[in-house]
Design an enzyme around this catalytic site. Structure first.
Site, PDB file in Angstrom:
ATOM      1  N   LEU A  35       0.866  -1.188   0.000  1.00  0.00           N
ATOM      2  CA  LEU A  35       0.000   0.000   0.000  1.00  0.00           C
ATOM      3  C   LEU A  35       0.896   1.230   0.000  1.00  0.00           C
ATOM      4  O   LEU A  35       1.509   1.553   1.013  1.00  0.00           O
ATOM      5  CB  LEU A  35      -0.904   0.019   1.236  1.00  0.00           C
ATOM      6  CG  LEU A  35      -1.624  -1.285   1.611  1.00  0.00           C
ATOM      7  CD1 LEU A  35      -2.588  -1.040   2.777  1.00  0.00           C
ATOM      8  CD2 LEU A  35      -2.384  -1.867   0.424  1.00  0.00           C
TER       9      LEU A  35
ATOM     10  N   ASN B 123       8.565   6.932  -0.950  1.00  0.00           N
ATOM     11  CA  ASN B 123       9.933   6.674  -0.513  1.00  0.00           C
ATOM     12  C   ASN B 123      10.195   5.231  -0.122  1.00  0.00           C
ATOM     13  O   ASN B 123      11.037   4.552  -0.711  1.00  0.00           O
ATOM     14  CB  ASN B 123      10.198   7.497   0.760  1.00  0.00           C
ATOM     15  CG  ASN B 123      10.956   8.746   0.439  1.00  0.00           C
ATOM     16  OD1 ASN B 123      11.946   8.691  -0.280  1.00  0.00           O
ATOM     17  ND2 ASN B 123      10.493   9.856   0.957  1.00  0.00           N
TER      18      ASN B 123
ATOM     19  N   LYS C 226       4.675   4.765  12.091  1.00  0.00           N
ATOM     20  CA  LYS C 226       4.804   5.054  13.528  1.00  0.00           C
ATOM     21  C   LYS C 226       3.577   5.784  14.065  1.00  0.00           C
ATOM     22  O   LYS C 226       3.185   5.589  15.198  1.00  0.00           O
ATOM     23  CB  LYS C 226       6.050   5.883  13.803  1.00  0.00           C
ATOM     24  CG  LYS C 226       6.105   7.153  12.993  1.00  0.00           C
ATOM     25  CD  LYS C 226       7.507   7.460  12.545  1.00  0.00           C
ATOM     26  CE  LYS C 226       7.496   7.882  11.119  1.00  0.00           C
ATOM     27  NZ  LYS C 226       8.754   7.888  10.453  1.00  0.00           N
TER      28      LYS C 226
ATOM     29  N   GLU D 260       9.107  -3.339  12.342  1.00  0.00           N
ATOM     30  CA  GLU D 260      10.491  -2.963  12.627  1.00  0.00           C
ATOM     31  C   GLU D 260      10.844  -1.593  12.057  1.00  0.00           C
ATOM     32  O   GLU D 260      11.576  -0.809  12.666  1.00  0.00           O
ATOM     33  CB  GLU D 260      11.440  -4.020  12.040  1.00  0.00           C
ATOM     34  CG  GLU D 260      12.905  -3.769  12.250  1.00  0.00           C
ATOM     35  CD  GLU D 260      13.295  -3.719  13.724  1.00  0.00           C
ATOM     36  OE1 GLU D 260      13.321  -4.769  14.358  1.00  0.00           O
ATOM     37  OE2 GLU D 260      13.565  -2.613  14.236  1.00  0.00           O
TER      38      GLU D 260
ATOM     39  N   GLY E 172      16.079  16.713   0.832  1.00  0.00           N
ATOM     40  CA  GLY E 172      15.087  15.655   1.000  1.00  0.00           C
ATOM     41  C   GLY E 172      15.068  15.058   2.404  1.00  0.00           C
ATOM     42  O   GLY E 172      14.431  14.035   2.643  1.00  0.00           O
TER      43      GLY E 172
ATOM     44  N   GLU F 195      10.459  17.491   5.225  1.00  0.00           N
ATOM     45  CA  GLU F 195       9.284  17.657   4.374  1.00  0.00           C
ATOM     46  C   GLU F 195       9.000  19.153   4.165  1.00  0.00           C
ATOM     47  O   GLU F 195       9.502  20.001   4.905  1.00  0.00           O
ATOM     48  CB  GLU F 195       8.056  17.049   5.057  1.00  0.00           C
ATOM     49  CG  GLU F 195       8.320  15.744   5.736  1.00  0.00           C
ATOM     50  CD  GLU F 195       7.544  14.606   5.107  1.00  0.00           C
ATOM     51  OE1 GLU F 195       6.493  14.871   4.512  1.00  0.00           O
ATOM     52  OE2 GLU F 195       8.015  13.461   5.200  1.00  0.00           O
TER      53      GLU F 195
ATOM     54  N   ASP G 151       7.260  13.349  15.636  1.00  0.00           N
ATOM     55  CA  ASP G 151       7.767  12.096  15.085  1.00  0.00           C
ATOM     56  C   ASP G 151       8.528  11.308  16.161  1.00  0.00           C
ATOM     57  O   ASP G 151       8.304  10.110  16.352  1.00  0.00           O
ATOM     58  CB  ASP G 151       8.686  12.426  13.899  1.00  0.00           C
ATOM     59  CG  ASP G 151       9.321  11.197  13.296  1.00  0.00           C
ATOM     60  OD1 ASP G 151       8.655  10.524  12.490  1.00  0.00           O
ATOM     61  OD2 ASP G 151      10.492  10.909  13.628  1.00  0.00           O
TER      62      ASP G 151
ATOM     63  N   LYS H 286       7.653   7.615  18.127  1.00  0.00           N
ATOM     64  CA  LYS H 286       8.603   6.506  18.169  1.00  0.00           C
ATOM     65  C   LYS H 286       8.933   6.089  19.597  1.00  0.00           C
ATOM     66  O   LYS H 286       8.973   4.903  19.906  1.00  0.00           O
ATOM     67  CB  LYS H 286       9.883   6.913  17.419  1.00  0.00           C
ATOM     68  CG  LYS H 286       9.676   7.033  15.905  1.00  0.00           C
ATOM     69  CD  LYS H 286      10.900   7.687  15.261  1.00  0.00           C
ATOM     70  CE  LYS H 286      10.774   7.779  13.752  1.00  0.00           C
ATOM     71  NZ  LYS H 286      11.837   8.647  13.180  1.00  0.00           N
TER      72      LYS H 286
ATOM     73  N   GLY I 126      15.201   6.844   4.861  1.00  0.00           N
ATOM     74  CA  GLY I 126      15.716   6.604   3.523  1.00  0.00           C
ATOM     75  C   GLY I 126      15.088   5.357   2.934  1.00  0.00           C
ATOM     76  O   GLY I 126      14.682   4.453   3.656  1.00  0.00           O
TER      77      GLY I 126
HETATM   78  N1  LIG Z   1      10.541   8.101   4.435  1.00  0.00           N
HETATM   79  C1  LIG Z   1      11.230   7.436   5.323  1.00  0.00           C
HETATM   80  O1  LIG Z   1      12.462   7.420   5.277  1.00  0.00           O
HETATM   81  C2  LIG Z   1      10.521   6.647   6.393  1.00  0.00           C
HETATM   82  C3  LIG Z   1      11.259   6.010   7.403  1.00  0.00           C
HETATM   83  C4  LIG Z   1      10.596   5.227   8.356  1.00  0.00           C
HETATM   84  C5  LIG Z   1       9.209   5.117   8.302  1.00  0.00           C
HETATM   85  N2  LIG Z   1       8.512   5.780   7.343  1.00  0.00           N
HETATM   86  C6  LIG Z   1       7.056   5.626   7.300  1.00  0.00           C
HETATM   87  O2  LIG Z   1       6.739   4.923   6.112  1.00  0.00           O
HETATM   88  C7  LIG Z   1       5.470   5.334   5.637  1.00  0.00           C
HETATM   89  C8  LIG Z   1       5.613   5.808   4.184  1.00  0.00           C
HETATM   90  O3  LIG Z   1       6.495   6.893   4.128  1.00  0.00           O
HETATM   91  P1  LIG Z   1       7.005   7.475   2.733  1.00  0.00           P
HETATM   92  O4  LIG Z   1       8.060   8.442   3.065  1.00  0.00           O
HETATM   93  O5  LIG Z   1       7.323   6.350   1.812  1.00  0.00           O
HETATM   94  O6  LIG Z   1       5.688   8.240   2.207  1.00  0.00           O
HETATM   95  P2  LIG Z   1       5.443   8.880   0.747  1.00  0.00           P
HETATM   96  O7  LIG Z   1       6.712   9.028   0.008  1.00  0.00           O
HETATM   97  O8  LIG Z   1       4.595  10.062   0.970  1.00  0.00           O
HETATM   98  O9  LIG Z   1       4.584   7.766  -0.021  1.00  0.00           O
HETATM   99  C9  LIG Z   1       3.251   7.467   0.326  1.00  0.00           C
HETATM  100  C10 LIG Z   1       2.668   6.533  -0.715  1.00  0.00           C
HETATM  101  O10 LIG Z   1       1.388   6.100  -0.269  1.00  0.00           O
HETATM  102  C11 LIG Z   1       0.397   6.391  -1.254  1.00  0.00           C
HETATM  103  N3  LIG Z   1      -0.816   6.806  -0.568  1.00  0.00           N
HETATM  104  C12 LIG Z   1      -0.929   7.727   0.433  1.00  0.00           C
HETATM  105  N4  LIG Z   1      -2.214   7.847   0.813  1.00  0.00           N
HETATM  106  C13 LIG Z   1      -2.918   6.998   0.038  1.00  0.00           C
HETATM  107  C14 LIG Z   1      -4.300   6.667  -0.056  1.00  0.00           C
HETATM  108  N5  LIG Z   1      -5.215   7.247   0.745  1.00  0.00           N
HETATM  109  N6  LIG Z   1      -4.664   5.745  -0.958  1.00  0.00           N
HETATM  110  C15 LIG Z   1      -3.762   5.158  -1.763  1.00  0.00           C
HETATM  111  N7  LIG Z   1      -2.449   5.423  -1.727  1.00  0.00           N
HETATM  112  C16 LIG Z   1      -2.046   6.334  -0.837  1.00  0.00           C
HETATM  113  C17 LIG Z   1       0.964   7.497  -2.114  1.00  0.00           C
HETATM  114  O11 LIG Z   1       0.386   7.402  -3.392  1.00  0.00           O
HETATM  115  P3  LIG Z   1       0.647   8.520  -4.531  1.00  0.00           P
HETATM  116  O12 LIG Z   1       2.109   8.383  -4.850  1.00  0.00           O
HETATM  117  O13 LIG Z   1      -0.208   8.119  -5.671  1.00  0.00           O
HETATM  118  O14 LIG Z   1       0.333   9.823  -3.905  1.00  0.00           O
HETATM  119  C18 LIG Z   1       2.457   7.172  -2.091  1.00  0.00           C
HETATM  120  O15 LIG Z   1       2.770   6.222  -3.088  1.00  0.00           O
HETATM  121  C19 LIG Z   1       5.002   6.407   6.604  1.00  0.00           C
HETATM  122  O16 LIG Z   1       4.200   5.789   7.598  1.00  0.00           O
HETATM  123  C20 LIG Z   1       6.278   6.909   7.225  1.00  0.00           C
HETATM  124  O17 LIG Z   1       6.083   7.445   8.514  1.00  0.00           O
HETATM  125  C21 LIG Z   1       9.145   6.535   6.388  1.00  0.00           C
END
Ligand SMILES: NC(=O)c1ccc[n+]([C@@H]2O[C@H](COP(=O)([O-])OP(=O)(O)OC[C@H]3O[C@@H](n4cnc5c(N)ncnc54)[C@H](OP(=O)(O)O)[C@@H]3O)[C@@H](O)[C@H]2O)c1
Ligand SMILES: NC(=O)c1ccc[n+]([C@@H]2O[C@H](COP(=O)([O-])OP(=O)(O)OC[C@H]3O[C@@H](n4cnc5c(N)ncnc54)[C@H](OP(=O)(O)O)[C@@H]3O)[C@@H](O)[C@H]2O)c1
Lengths: 427, 427
Positions: free
Chosen positions: B9, B13, B105, B129, B187, B190, B201, B205, B302
């Site tokens: 889902l 990133n 988280k 994890e 990057g 945000e 955040d 955690k 990342g």
């Molecule tokens: N970024 C990090 O380094 C990191 C590290 C640890 C944990 N996390 C956690 O991992 C999760 C994802 O983070 P991310 O940075 O990968 O987020 P992101 O880059 O914003 O990606 C979110 C993805 O989810 C899709 N999405 C969001 N809402 C949606 C909905 N209602 N229906 C269908 N698709 C939906 C988006 O689709 P579209 O592309 O079509 O908009 C996008 O592909 C978060 O919970 C974050 O806290 C992230």
């Protein structure tokens, strides 16, 4: 609450720690494992010896038969050390359907494949988190948490005794012999310190980590190994001047199916996180192709830290239910291909004593050049004496080029001695 | 080789990282999990959007129904973020007997108990994890490796964005606003940085880590939280003079069944291992009653590091066999008792602007003394201006004594402003 009986083989340092944890954290251990754990038997050599914990008389035994013949004992925790008879006891336990937990790096590094294969065959678990870096969850880290990664390299400070000695030499200006004596007084080094100071202990540990990381078994004797006995306070001084700290490193790298394995003292940048791992602490740097750099730091030895890992292993067996523990053999069946030490690349620090005559420095530099070794710095220490110390630091080069150079330098008339060679790791 | 279908889902990133790892480490992932993994569906909002990896058109969907109604999909990997609709999607997946892996988280910290209870009820696994500290195996560390320990305290740098900003302020003398801008360009932050720089955040955690460590659930809003927006370059300077470095810490301590929880910037000794955790790196210090001090260091965010943890979680489900995954609920059913922030003890750095008149310094010091706060040092910076900065560092004292003192100091005629209060943690 279900009850389960376990046996502990040996109640020295680690055994005592395990006993203490099972007592002081009893409630939590039961809650997490789902079992009330009873230590039914403790194997020792000498039943009369005074122990640091109170083991009931009827629990102590000097006969392994009391354990192996008792079908109600489901887990055997081996904390005796050594290969013989520890390995045979573990094999017998496995063949009787008992799960095995061990902290024995020596037995695992030399007979891990045989033990793991037996465990797989007889459907029991063989857990050994405590065998490398005591309380630091490095085995779990590699086999579970980082399992999605190709491990590219491991650089570890995994022997507490040598790290304690090197720390004393670095921070307090002590000589090796004095630092060793202090380590022995404090219980950080054994009466016979060979296994630690000559790098065998680190060699066993990096052998185990390599098998797990790269998925194959190795002959530990094929690991290049150097201890710290030749490290002199003068080298520590010079290292400082260059911005380095000397640590005993265990290194494993994988590239194109070829594994590079070595244990030796090395100069590392004073700013690197590993440089600040002091006293008897251990730390392991791992690079995975997904996770990037990861470091685990903590107590690599001691009764409670090591016991923490052992009891963790016991809980891991119990919480999945005693009968559901068959797992793939981690000491995979194929051997790893080990890179020839002569083909490894490093930077080198070389300390030479030579006569203080014009041209000596140039002549030695020429020998390096002639063997394809390019120099990063050349320093003459002292002046005016008949003989002076010369210090060379090379750029990265092949080990075989260094060896050839050293041979030629030793043969030079103006050279009194090549006093030390220490690898420089710009990690 | 058996095949298994999974759905992802969100492919932002983290989703991209997971996709890359499943591709680049395909063989190893199969060998370790025992399954050939097929990503059957990827849920997105916008099917037309350009992606960083090539997802086949028939795999992309914008309807969760395509996933929940497909019985052949055994694992749902939630990487969308946010509580709504992520939480409902996870609950639906669990109730359909699908295992769930998530990096979320926010959802876990606020609804972890509900999700974990559902997973237990429906006999599926809920693995997360990646939700804390990205690629660092801290969840596994606490729940598996250190499970034999009573966790005494946790001190973590668990937000990469703020650590990047504070590193730039400390090492490059940047101001907060400029460092934030740079973090956004690279990057690491945000467009709306609130969740990171205001400490939310890190609060989520540390909430998750506390539940796991101390065995109870908490209302995350009861966690004391301060961000880094009030940290000024002048404070960073003064910290340096005192031998400290400023980091955003997340702290959890347990004592007599009472849990102390707080997220705030703190001055820590420049020699402590955490002080050298720079840029976007994360690190977590844990003290267990058996293992002693342990530190885990690595990349907390990342695509690939976070993906490493997610794929590790997927493998963990598969390697035990898809059907054997019922586990005890980790967000235990009782609430944790949280200590009132007013009753916590700390050392404090307090910066005041006051008129440069004789007696001001003494008068302020008297206010501290009158409230039972003993001072470790008092420094007047600058001289001769009408108003001058005064810096006070206290010995350990109660938060409520500080609050009372500050209130009284603010009311003093000679005091222009109380400019900052930063806790000092002599860890
Ligand atoms: N970024 C990090 O380094 C990191 C590290 C640890 C944990 N996390 C956690 O991992 C999760 C994802 O983070 P991310 O940075 O990968 O987020 P992101 O880059 O914003 O990606 C979110 C993805 O989810 C899709 N999405 C969001 N809402 C949606 C909905 N209602 N229906 C269908 N698709 C939906 C988006 O689709 P579209 O592309 O079509 O908009 C996008 O592909 C978060 O919970 C974050 O806290 C992230
Ligand atoms: N010490 C550490 O911090 C540490 C850390 C990590 C791993 N390890 C590993 O843990 C294991 C145990 O180390 P340790 O330091 O606890 O050793 P230790 O203090 O020497 O204790 C060994 C125990 O085993 C018993 N034992 C030895 N040989 C025996 C035999 N043939 N039959 C019956 N009992 C025997 C001894 O009995 P007696 O007391 O009657 O002689 C003693 O109780 C070793 O494999 C070691 O490498 C140790």
């Amino acid at each position: 609450m279900q009850r389960v009986k376990i046996a502990i083989l040996g109640i020295g340092n680690v055994g005592t720690g395990v006993w203490k944890i099972l007592t002081m954290n009893k409630e939590q251990v039961s809650a997490r494992s789902g079992y009330d754990i009873e230590v039914a038997k403790v194997l020792v050599r000498d039943k009369k010896k005074k122990r640091n914990v109170e083991v009931p008389e009827e629990v102590l035994t000097d006969s392994f038969d009391d354990i192996i013949n008792d079908d109600s004992i489901k887990i055997v925790v081996e904390l005796m050390g050594g290969v013989d008879p520890a390995k045979n006891y573990m094999l017998k336990a496995i063949k009787s359907g008992k799960h095995v937990v061990t902290a024995n790096k020596f037995a695992l590094a030399t007979c891990g494949k045989e033990l793991a294969e037996a465990a797989e065959e007889f459907g029991v678990k063989l857990n050994y988190e405590a065998s490398v870096a005591g309380g630091i969850p490095i085995i779990h880290g590699i086999t579970e948490s980082l399992t999605a990664n190709k491990i590219l390299n491991i650089v570890g400070i995994i022997n507490g005794t040598t790290n304690y000695i090197l720390t004393k030499m670095t921070l307090n200006g002590m000589e090796f012999e004095d630092a060793l004596k202090e380590a022995q007084q404090k219980g950080y080094a054994e009466a016979d310190p060979t296994s630690d100071v000559e790098g065998y202990d680190a060699m066993y540990k990096i052998g185990i980590l390599s098998s797990l990381s790269f998925g194959g078994y190795i002959d530990v004797d094929s690991i290049y190994r150097e201890g710290i006995t030749s490290i002199n306070s003068i080298d520590i001084e010079y290292a400082k001047e260059f911005g380095y700290v000397i640590k005993l490193l265990a290194i494993a790298k994988q590239n194109d199916g070829l594994v590079e394995l070595r244990v030796h003292p090395a100069m590392i940048p004073a700013t690197h996180p590993l440089a600040n791992v002091n006293d008897s602490f251990n730390a392991i740097f791992i690079k995975g192709n997904a996770v990037g750099d990861l470091m685990l730091y903590g107590r690599g030895a001691g009764d409670l830290p090591t016991g923490s890992a052992v009891v963790g292993d016991i809980i891991a067996i119990l919480k999945n239910g005693l009968d559901k523990n068959v797992e793939r053999n981690t000491f995979a069946s194929c051997p790893l291909r080990i890179k020839d030490m002569e083909d490894t690349r490093c930077e080198y620090y070389i300390r030479v004593t030579a006569s203080d005559t014009p041209g000596t420095l140039g002549a030695i530099s020429n020998v390096f050049g002639g063997n394809g070794v390019s120099l990063a710095s050349v320093i003459q220490k002292g002046k005016g004496d008949v003989n002076v110390p010369l210090v060379f630091v090379t750029h990265e080069t092949l080990e075989k080029n260094i060896n050839k150079s050293i041979k030629e330098i030793k043969a030079m008339e103006s050279v009194v001695s090549v006093d030390n060679l220490i690898r420089v790791e710009n990690i």
